[in-house]
Design a protein around this motif. Sequence first.
Motif, mmCIF file in Angstrom:
data_model
loop_
_atom_site.group_PDB
_atom_site.id
_atom_site.type_symbol
_atom_site.label_atom_id
_atom_site.label_comp_id
_atom_site.label_asym_id
_atom_site.label_seq_id
_atom_site.Cartn_x
_atom_site.Cartn_y
_atom_site.Cartn_z
ATOM 1 N N ASN A 1 0.747 -1.117 0.021
ATOM 2 C CA ASN A 1 -0.009 0.023 0.105
ATOM 3 C C ASN A 1 0.871 1.313 -0.091
ATOM 4 O OD1 ASN A 1 -1.464 -2.285 1.064
ATOM 5 N ND2 ASN A 1 -3.117 -0.742 1.010
ATOM 6 N N GLY A 2 2.020 1.229 0.000
ATOM 7 C CA GLY A 2 2.929 2.366 0.423
ATOM 8 C C GLY A 2 3.618 2.905 -0.793
ATOM 9 N N SER A 3 3.755 2.043 -1.967
ATOM 10 C CA SER A 3 4.378 2.854 -3.244
ATOM 11 C C SER A 3 3.398 3.019 -4.185
ATOM 12 C CB SER A 3 5.408 1.830 -3.641
ATOM 13 O OG SER A 3 6.125 1.633 -2.668
ATOM 14 N N ASN B 1 7.871 -12.047 -7.187
ATOM 15 C CA ASN B 1 8.037 -11.805 -8.559
ATOM 16 C C ASN B 1 7.251 -10.518 -9.054
ATOM 17 O OD1 ASN B 1 8.913 -14.603 -9.297
ATOM 18 N ND2 ASN B 1 6.980 -15.511 -8.705
ATOM 19 N N VAL B 2 6.523 -10.017 -8.394
ATOM 20 C CA VAL B 2 5.804 -8.854 -8.758
ATOM 21 C C VAL B 2 5.299 -8.181 -7.523
ATOM 22 C CG1 VAL B 2 3.472 -7.783 -9.772
ATOM 23 C CG2 VAL B 2 4.516 -9.984 -10.775
ATOM 24 N N ILE B 3 5.300 -6.757 -7.662
ATOM 25 C CA ILE B 3 4.562 -5.846 -6.390
ATOM 26 C C ILE B 3 3.496 -5.258 -7.122
ATOM 27 C CG2 ILE B 3 5.127 -4.080 -4.864
ATOM 28 C CD1 ILE B 3 7.915 -4.863 -4.625
ATOM 29 N N ILE B 4 2.316 -5.175 -6.430
ATOM 30 C CA ILE B 4 1.197 -4.249 -6.661
ATOM 31 C C ILE B 4 0.996 -3.161 -5.734
ATOM 32 C CG2 ILE B 4 -1.145 -4.282 -6.970
ATOM 33 C CD1 ILE B 4 0.048 -6.144 -9.127
ATOM 34 N N GLU B 5 0.874 -2.119 -6.397
ATOM 35 C CA GLU B 5 0.956 -0.993 -5.433
ATOM 36 C C GLU B 5 -0.263 -0.069 -5.355
ATOM 37 O OE1 GLU B 5 3.897 -0.652 -4.171
ATOM 38 O OE2 GLU B 5 5.388 -1.273 -5.688
ATOM 39 N N ARG B 6 0.002 1.086 -4.711
ATOM 40 C CA ARG B 6 -1.291 1.554 -4.157
ATOM 41 C C ARG B 6 -2.256 2.028 -5.291
ATOM 42 N NH1 ARG B 6 1.322 5.169 -1.701
ATOM 43 N NH2 ARG B 6 1.318 6.753 -3.251
ATOM 44 N N PRO B 7 -1.855 2.839 -6.303
ATOM 45 C CA PRO B 7 -2.669 3.182 -7.484
ATOM 46 C C PRO B 7 -3.590 2.079 -7.995
ATOM 47 C CG PRO B 7 -0.485 4.354 -7.930
ATOM 48 C CD PRO B 7 -0.380 3.225 -6.693
ATOM 49 N N THR B 8 -2.947 0.722 -8.252
ATOM 50 C CA THR B 8 -3.754 -0.405 -8.740
ATOM 51 C C THR B 8 -4.811 -0.665 -7.663
ATOM 52 O OG1 THR B 8 -2.083 -0.935 -10.134
ATOM 53 C CG2 THR B 8 -3.634 -2.588 -9.381
ATOM 54 N N LEU B 9 -4.585 -0.721 -6.524
ATOM 55 C CA LEU B 9 -5.271 -0.974 -5.272
ATOM 56 C C LEU B 9 -6.593 -0.119 -5.481
ATOM 57 C CD1 LEU B 9 -2.805 -2.025 -2.565
ATOM 58 C CD2 LEU B 9 -4.022 -3.585 -4.030
ATOM 59 N N ASN B 10 -6.275 1.235 -5.663
ATOM 60 C CA ASN B 10 -7.311 2.086 -5.726
ATOM 61 C C ASN B 10 -8.064 2.025 -7.001
ATOM 62 O OD1 ASN B 10 -6.488 3.409 -3.541
ATOM 63 N ND2 ASN B 10 -5.297 4.931 -4.471
#
Length: 266
Positions: free
Chosen positions: A41-43, A113-122
């Motif tokens: 959630n932080g990036s 393998n992957v990092i899902i970040e804040r904009p996608t969560l939004n």
Amino acid sequence: MNQDMSFNEENTKGVKQPHNDPLVITLTIEGFNTKRILVDNGSSADILYLPAFQQLKLDPRRLRPFDSPLVSFSGNRVYPKGIVTLMVTVGTYPKQLTRQLDFLVVDCPLSYNVIIERPTLNKWKSATSTYCLKAVLAAKENYTWMMEEKEEDKVEALEEVELVEGKTTKTTRIGTTLSPEMRSRLIQFLKENLDVFAWSHEDMPGILPNVIEHKLNVNPEKKPIQQKRRAFAPKRNQAITDEVNKLLAVGFIREVNYPEWLENDV
């Protein structure tokens, strides 16, 4: 959507408390089930690491230039290999969400393998709970569901089983989710095949070199480099000494002298 997205203690089922584990999930990327995806959630940028990009067998020509560096917590700058747009599916039919995401492809070591970040969560209208290790998605179809790491990816709790009565050194571990009948059958099978267990170094007489052999793949024309000797902490040094003595006692290794080339203990 006028929906409540909430978590309760029921959502913590299967999660060992207390914990500080990250939220790690499985998603479908370009048609492949991709594991070890960190939800952060932080990036502000979705990251795809180069080994995962290669394992997905993606055409490198799909990469578009991306010149801005990423800055880590330590202040180090990492320049992505490029940016790529991929199709990502969350969940399973009929409750699933499929969207295109832009990933920065980065070549640096990481356990994910992957990092899902804040904009996608939004964009997904997603709420996460690190306590429950789950995320809830709100969708147009007016439902909520949980996305989490698949059951088969979780580490199963184990129990220790004594295979020789009265000998606590001859034990093994089996899963705790077995049915009583399967547990009994498995233990009986293990007891009937005790000869395949190596309880100590002495029980491993060796393997023929024509079966398997470990060699250092070095160029004999190159001059070896002598490593600088490392100093170990007393406890670690004692552990190394004990292990070396065990191997010496059973003839697994022998002492040799190399005046020009030395390597530290591993």
